[in-house]
Design an enzyme around this catalytic site. Structure first.
Site, PDB file in Angstrom:
ATOM      1  N   CYS A 134     -16.677  30.205 -19.660  1.00  0.00           N
ATOM      2  CA  CYS A 134     -15.484  29.537 -19.344  1.00  0.00           C
ATOM      3  C   CYS A 134     -15.016  28.270 -20.280  1.00  0.00           C
ATOM      4  CB  CYS A 134     -15.555  29.026 -18.072  1.00  0.00           C
ATOM      5  SG  CYS A 134     -14.358  27.955 -17.390  1.00  0.00           S
ATOM      6  N   CYS A 137     -13.871  25.169 -18.665  1.00  0.00           N
ATOM      7  CA  CYS A 137     -15.050  24.439 -18.063  1.00  0.00           C
ATOM      8  C   CYS A 137     -15.905  23.602 -19.392  1.00  0.00           C
ATOM      9  CB  CYS A 137     -16.010  25.224 -17.307  1.00  0.00           C
ATOM     10  SG  CYS A 137     -15.215  26.455 -16.283  1.00  0.00           S
ATOM     11  N   ASP A 138     -16.042  24.305 -20.393  1.00  0.00           N
ATOM     12  CA  ASP A 138     -17.030  23.822 -21.295  1.00  0.00           C
ATOM     13  C   ASP A 138     -16.516  23.603 -22.578  1.00  0.00           C
ATOM     14  OD1 ASP A 138     -19.209  24.343 -19.438  1.00  0.00           O
ATOM     15  OD2 ASP A 138     -19.393  26.464 -19.999  1.00  0.00           O
TER      16      ASP A 138
END
Ligand code: NAP
Length: 319
Positions: A134, A137-138
């Site tokens: 992701c 997200c990261d």
């Protein structure tokens, strides 16, 4: 019918589930939508959406919120319960969740799926220590670092573009010369100076120390030669596995495991309708997830009406 908890249960609250919920709720049919995480589905993990008509560009989480608010405004109830089993007995479906079991007349299944893994040594060991699925997200963890993206579909190409916001360099590793991704997105990525394409290569191993990954071993699929490229992050976008295990009926699927429906989005199990990413289809976009969910909602309603009519016809006439 009298003993049912709801007429329709929707499984999943991504774009397909929320659209189905909007239509069913507007028709004043009793409906419940179950979602295990947060309403919005995959678009919650997308920074920008540029191909949803009416919005030249909108943040994924913002679009998810708009879908949710719209459906809830028309009366859709969404409960955070994880569905573990769907089975049919006679005319009724039984939907089991972590909180209970519910009976309904039709199911609109929009449970999407999850990212495919590479299944190579080191992938699991360095998950969360460099390996991610992701970008939204990261990505920010890789400020000024070297990032490798694997895959050749829309996700890989779009997320590689997004990751250039953070990384000092982004390698895009793809096992072929040609891409599944839209050409316009590939062209845009080609123009990005931070990006280097490594085509006709597969990732063979993630290498690192006790704490984090340090490099990726690549193999040239034409020559068999291997090389290690230093990278702090590996983002894997190699497709999607449909989430279908919880359907305990013998539902028909294609060779990749996606559920087959007719043009009304109905499966081979009467009353079980499917829309969104777990349906067998050419593309997986928000637009067609919504369109197919609209069809599923209307078809489910007609299915229940036909069931009701058949019941009335078979009832003994009053003397
Ligand atoms: P996808 O379109 O199925 O592409 C998967 C890619 O990964 C393919 O290029 C495939 O290579 C490669 N691949 C598969 N297994 C691999 C392995 N073991 N090792 C290396 N490479 C491997 O998947 P996706 O990109 O996740 O997209 C999923 C769906 O969402 C698609 O329908 C896509 O169009 C849609 N989507 C659309 C948008 C958009 O339109 N804005 C954005 C994101 C996703 P081959 O090509 O050689 O098979």
């Amino acid at each position: 019918m009298a003993d049912r908890d709801f007429e329709i249960i929707i499984v999943g609250a991504g774009p397909a589930g929320l659209t189905a919920g909007l239509y069913v709720s507007r028709s004043k049919i009793s409906v419940m939508c179950f979602e295990k995480l947060a309403p919005g589905g995959e678009i919650l993990n997308t920074e920008h959406v540029e191909d949803y008509p009416g919005f030249e560009m909108i943040g994924g989480p913002e679009l998810a919120q708009k879908f949710t608010d719209h459906a809830v405004k028309f009366g859709l109830k969404i409960e955070m319960e994880e569905v573990s089993e769907i089975r049919k007995d006679g005319d009724d479906f039984f939907v089991k969740t972590d909180m209970g079991e519910y009976r309904c007349g039709a199911v609109i299944y929009t449970a999407g799926g999850f990212p495919r893994k590479l299944d190579i040594p080191g992938e699991e060991k360095y998950a969360g220590k460099g390996v991610s699925y992701c970008a939204l997200c990261d990505g920010a963890f890789f400020q000024d670092e070297v990032i490798t993206v694997v895959g050749g579909g829309n996700s890989a190409v779009e997320e590689a573009q997004f990751l250039t916001k953070y990384g000092s360099k982004v390698y895009l590793v793809h096992r072929r010369q040609g891409f599944r991704a839209h050409q316009v997105a590939v062209d845009k990525l080609t123009e990005n100076e931070k990006v280097e394409f490594i085509l006709n290569h597969v990732a063979e191993e993630v290498i690192g120390d006790d704490k984090e990954m340090k490099a990726i071993r690549l193999k040239n699929v034409k020559t068999g030669e291997t090389q290690d490229i230093e990278a702090n992050g590996l983002f894997v976008f190699v497709g999607f596995i449909p989430n279908t295990d919880i359907i305990k009926e013998d539902v028909e699927k294609d060779e990749s495991g996606f559920i087959i429906t007719d043009q009304n989005m109905e499966t081979n199990i009467p009353g079980l309708f499917v829309a969104g990413d777990c349906r067998s289809q050419l593309i997986r976009q928000i637009t067609n997830a919504s369109g197919d969910a609209t069809t599923a909602a209307v078809a489910a309603e007609k299915y229940l009406e036909a069931q009701e009519d058949a019941k009335k016809e078979s009832a003994p006439a009053a003397s």
